[in-house]
Scaffold this active site. Structure first.
Site, PDB file in Angstrom:
ATOM      1  N   ASN A   6       0.852  -1.184   0.000  1.00 57.57           N
ATOM      2  CA  ASN A   6       0.000   0.000   0.000  1.00 57.57           C
ATOM      3  C   ASN A   6       0.893   1.241   0.000  1.00 57.57           C
ATOM      4  O   ASN A   6       1.713   1.420   0.909  1.00 57.57           O
ATOM      5  CB  ASN A   6      -0.897  -0.035   1.249  1.00 57.57           C
ATOM      6  CG  ASN A   6      -1.827   1.150   1.315  1.00 57.57           C
ATOM      7  OD1 ASN A   6      -1.420   2.282   1.097  1.00 57.57           O
ATOM      8  ND2 ASN A   6      -3.085   0.903   1.634  1.00 57.57           N
ATOM      9  N   HIS A   9       1.020   6.169   1.946  1.00 56.73           N
ATOM     10  CA  HIS A   9       1.837   7.057   2.785  1.00 56.73           C
ATOM     11  C   HIS A   9       2.834   7.888   1.983  1.00 56.73           C
ATOM     12  O   HIS A   9       3.288   8.935   2.442  1.00 56.73           O
ATOM     13  CB  HIS A   9       2.601   6.246   3.830  1.00 56.73           C
ATOM     14  CG  HIS A   9       1.777   5.891   5.038  1.00 56.73           C
ATOM     15  ND1 HIS A   9       0.453   6.197   5.174  1.00 56.73           N
ATOM     16  CD2 HIS A   9       2.138   5.277   6.185  1.00 56.73           C
ATOM     17  CE1 HIS A   9       0.027   5.766   6.338  1.00 56.73           C
ATOM     18  NE2 HIS A   9       1.026   5.197   6.984  1.00 56.73           N
ATOM     19  N   HIS A  42      -5.469   3.737  -1.867  1.00 58.30           N
ATOM     20  CA  HIS A  42      -6.817   4.044  -1.366  1.00 58.30           C
ATOM     21  C   HIS A  42      -7.176   5.461  -1.783  1.00 58.30           C
ATOM     22  O   HIS A  42      -6.586   6.425  -1.282  1.00 58.30           O
ATOM     23  CB  HIS A  42      -6.813   3.907   0.162  1.00 58.30           C
ATOM     24  CG  HIS A  42      -8.144   4.078   0.816  1.00 58.30           C
ATOM     25  ND1 HIS A  42      -8.334   3.860   2.162  1.00 58.30           N
ATOM     26  CD2 HIS A  42      -9.360   4.446   0.328  1.00 58.30           C
ATOM     27  CE1 HIS A  42      -9.598   4.082   2.477  1.00 58.30           C
ATOM     28  NE2 HIS A  42     -10.235   4.450   1.386  1.00 58.30           N
ATOM     29  N   ARG A  44      -9.383   8.075  -1.127  1.00 56.52           N
ATOM     30  CA  ARG A  44     -10.370   8.425  -0.106  1.00 56.52           C
ATOM     31  C   ARG A  44     -11.244   9.556  -0.609  1.00 56.52           C
ATOM     32  O   ARG A  44     -10.831  10.384  -1.422  1.00 56.52           O
ATOM     33  CB  ARG A  44      -9.673   8.851   1.195  1.00 56.52           C
ATOM     34  CG  ARG A  44      -8.890   7.737   1.880  1.00 56.52           C
ATOM     35  CD  ARG A  44      -8.363   8.207   3.222  1.00 56.52           C
ATOM     36  NE  ARG A  44      -9.424   8.286   4.203  1.00 56.52           N
ATOM     37  CZ  ARG A  44      -9.661   7.372   5.151  1.00 56.52           C
ATOM     38  NH1 ARG A  44      -8.884   6.309   5.252  1.00 56.52           N
ATOM     39  NH2 ARG A  44     -10.651   7.525   5.995  1.00 56.52           N
ATOM     40  N   ARG A  48      -7.132  12.750   0.954  1.00 56.96           N
ATOM     41  CA  ARG A  48      -6.073  13.217   1.865  1.00 56.96           C
ATOM     42  C   ARG A  48      -4.688  12.740   1.447  1.00 56.96           C
ATOM     43  O   ARG A  48      -3.693  13.311   1.837  1.00 56.96           O
ATOM     44  CB  ARG A  48      -6.372  12.810   3.308  1.00 56.96           C
ATOM     45  CG  ARG A  48      -6.219  11.336   3.580  1.00 56.96           C
ATOM     46  CD  ARG A  48      -6.328  11.024   5.058  1.00 56.96           C
ATOM     47  NE  ARG A  48      -7.680  11.158   5.551  1.00 56.96           N
ATOM     48  CZ  ARG A  48      -8.141  10.502   6.621  1.00 56.96           C
ATOM     49  NH1 ARG A  48      -7.343   9.698   7.279  1.00 56.96           N
ATOM     50  NH2 ARG A  48      -9.384  10.649   7.020  1.00 56.96           N
ATOM     51  N   GLU A  69      -8.305   0.520  -3.291  1.00 53.35           N
ATOM     52  CA  GLU A  69      -9.083   0.473  -2.052  1.00 53.35           C
ATOM     53  C   GLU A  69     -10.047   1.645  -2.067  1.00 53.35           C
ATOM     54  O   GLU A  69      -9.662   2.760  -2.456  1.00 53.35           O
ATOM     55  CB  GLU A  69      -8.097   0.579  -0.886  1.00 53.35           C
ATOM     56  CG  GLU A  69      -8.585  -0.047   0.379  1.00 53.35           C
ATOM     57  CD  GLU A  69      -7.572   0.150   1.494  1.00 53.35           C
ATOM     58  OE1 GLU A  69      -6.441  -0.327   1.357  1.00 53.35           O
ATOM     59  OE2 GLU A  69      -7.943   0.793   2.485  1.00 53.35           O
ATOM     60  N   THR A 100      -8.372   3.046   8.188  1.00 52.16           N
ATOM     61  CA  THR A 100      -9.570   2.215   8.197  1.00 52.16           C
ATOM     62  C   THR A 100      -9.660   1.504   9.546  1.00 52.16           C
ATOM     63  O   THR A 100      -8.759   0.760   9.909  1.00 52.16           O
ATOM     64  CB  THR A 100      -9.505   1.179   7.056  1.00 52.16           C
ATOM     65  OG1 THR A 100      -9.082   1.854   5.879  1.00 52.16           O
ATOM     66  CG2 THR A 100     -10.848   0.542   6.821  1.00 52.16           C
ATOM     67  N   GLU A 150     -10.886  -9.805   2.490  1.00 51.02           N
ATOM     68  CA  GLU A 150      -9.623  -9.443   3.143  1.00 51.02           C
ATOM     69  C   GLU A 150      -9.917  -9.368   4.629  1.00 51.02           C
ATOM     70  O   GLU A 150     -10.689  -8.511   5.082  1.00 51.02           O
ATOM     71  CB  GLU A 150      -9.098  -8.107   2.621  1.00 51.02           C
ATOM     72  CG  GLU A 150      -7.788  -7.718   3.322  1.00 51.02           C
ATOM     73  CD  GLU A 150      -7.008  -6.623   2.626  1.00 51.02           C
ATOM     74  OE1 GLU A 150      -7.019  -6.579   1.381  1.00 51.02           O
ATOM     75  OE2 GLU A 150      -6.390  -5.809   3.330  1.00 51.02           O
ATOM     76  N   HIS A 189      -3.719  -5.117   7.440  1.00 55.68           N
ATOM     77  CA  HIS A 189      -3.874  -3.982   8.358  1.00 55.68           C
ATOM     78  C   HIS A 189      -3.047  -4.211   9.624  1.00 55.68           C
ATOM     79  O   HIS A 189      -3.195  -5.231  10.291  1.00 55.68           O
ATOM     80  CB  HIS A 189      -5.337  -3.709   8.754  1.00 55.68           C
ATOM     81  CG  HIS A 189      -5.564  -2.240   9.029  1.00 55.68           C
ATOM     82  ND1 HIS A 189      -5.174  -1.644  10.188  1.00 55.68           N
ATOM     83  CD2 HIS A 189      -6.090  -1.260   8.255  1.00 55.68           C
ATOM     84  CE1 HIS A 189      -5.459  -0.355  10.127  1.00 55.68           C
ATOM     85  NE2 HIS A 189      -6.009  -0.085   8.962  1.00 55.68           N
TER      86      HIS A 189
HETATM   87  N1  PXP Z   1      -5.879  -3.486   3.967  1.00 59.33           N
HETATM   88  C1  PXP Z   1      -6.811  -2.521   4.065  1.00 59.33           C
HETATM   89  C2  PXP Z   1      -8.198  -2.841   3.623  1.00 59.33           C
HETATM   90  C3  PXP Z   1      -6.503  -1.247   4.572  1.00 59.33           C
HETATM   91  O1  PXP Z   1      -7.462  -0.309   4.697  1.00 59.33           O
HETATM   92  C4  PXP Z   1      -5.166  -0.964   4.902  1.00 59.33           C
HETATM   93  C5  PXP Z   1      -4.794   0.422   5.354  1.00 59.33           C
HETATM   94  O2  PXP Z   1      -4.921   1.312   4.302  1.00 59.33           O
HETATM   95  C6  PXP Z   1      -4.223  -1.989   4.777  1.00 59.33           C
HETATM   96  C7  PXP Z   1      -4.610  -3.247   4.333  1.00 59.33           C
HETATM   97  C8  PXP Z   1      -2.795  -1.778   5.138  1.00 59.33           C
HETATM   98  O3  PXP Z   1      -2.707  -1.500   6.505  1.00 59.33           O
HETATM   99  P1  PXP Z   1      -1.342  -0.952   7.099  1.00 59.33           P
HETATM  100  O4  PXP Z   1      -1.093   0.380   6.460  1.00 59.33           O
HETATM  101  O5  PXP Z   1      -1.592  -0.861   8.557  1.00 59.33           O
HETATM  102  O6  PXP Z   1      -0.279  -1.950   6.726  1.00 59.33           O
END
Ligand code: PXP
Length: 236
Positions: A6, A9, A42, A44, A48, A69, A100, A150, A189
């Protein structure tokens, strides 16, 4: 087992200064070369971090397995239908949250989610439901035609000791139930190098989606090494 990185960031850092850099797209070849199979971003509602031009460029990247996402809004469903990423993961989205926070309540919003799954599947997008490992949510995800669940590992990641062991049991049972129901099982997550091995040990889990810990590690050891270290833990 596949690793999805992901890259939200990276966009967060860019948006913090309103500059054009760092470009999250620049992370794609690095992540793939280090062992990632897919890229998650993602979009959003409040934009952001990831912007429309990011998700459009990601979707237009040849051969990229993009997992978009998104919250379940008409706007997002229409964007996803238009861009046709390989996959999308439907998540609950609240404006005030930092990330999330919980899984989708598929049971409570069955009709609305079923309509979104039908539209996205018709566009050729593989739809995943981000849910807590609760049997009713898993069955409801299957009932509305989702291809993937997921499983939300955020609670497991935040807990310690016996409470964490209980959550791991729920994830273990949830992964089995989902696979038995014919669903593809992903997890994600809050995963770190330390808490990932127990999730990798669940035989049904085919893919992990990881963002925060990889980008945090990348500050100190570089993105390639950060991704490679997660992949190594998963392979082990
Ligand atoms: N899976 C989903 C559905 C999420 O919303 C997120 C966070 O954006 C992640 C995985 C990844 O989580 P993390 O950033 O804590 O590794």
């Amino acid at each position: 087992m596949y690793l999805g990185v992901n890259i939200d960031h990276i966009a967060t850092i860019r948006q913090a200064r309103g500059t054009a850099y760092p470009d999250p797209l620049a992370a794609v070849p690095i992540c793939l070369a280090a062992g990632a199979s897919s890229i998650t971003a993602h979009l959003r509602e409040d934009r952001r971090h990831i912007q429309d031009h990011d998700i459009e460029r990601l979707a237009a990247t040849p051969g990229l397995h993009l997992n978009m996402e998104m919250g379940v809004t008409d706007e997002m469903v229409a964007i996803c239908e238009r861009l046709k990423p390989v996959a999308c993961c439907l998540v609950p989205e609240k404006r005030e949250e930092l990330t999330t926070e919980g899984g989708l309540d598929v049971v409570a919003h069955k009709a609305r989610l079923a309509a979104a799954v039908a539209r996205l599947s018709a566009a050729g997008v593989r739809v995943s439901m981000f849910i807590d490992p609760i049997p009713a949510q898993i069955r409801a995800s299957r009932d509305i035609g989702a291809a993937v669940v997921e499983l939300h590992t955020g609670h497991y990641a935040n807990l310690t000791g016996e409470a964490q062991a209980r959550e791991l049991l729920a994830l273990t049972a949830g992964a089995k139930l989902a696979a038995d129901a014919g669903l593809i099982v992903h997890a994600g997550h809050g995963l770190t190098l330390a808490n990932t091995p127990a999730i990798c040990a669940l035989p049904e889990v085919e893919e992990l989606n990881i963002g925060h810990a990889i980008i945090a590690d990348a500050i100190f050891k570089g993105l390639h090494q950060a991704v490679a270290d997660f992949k190594a833990v998963m392979v082990r």
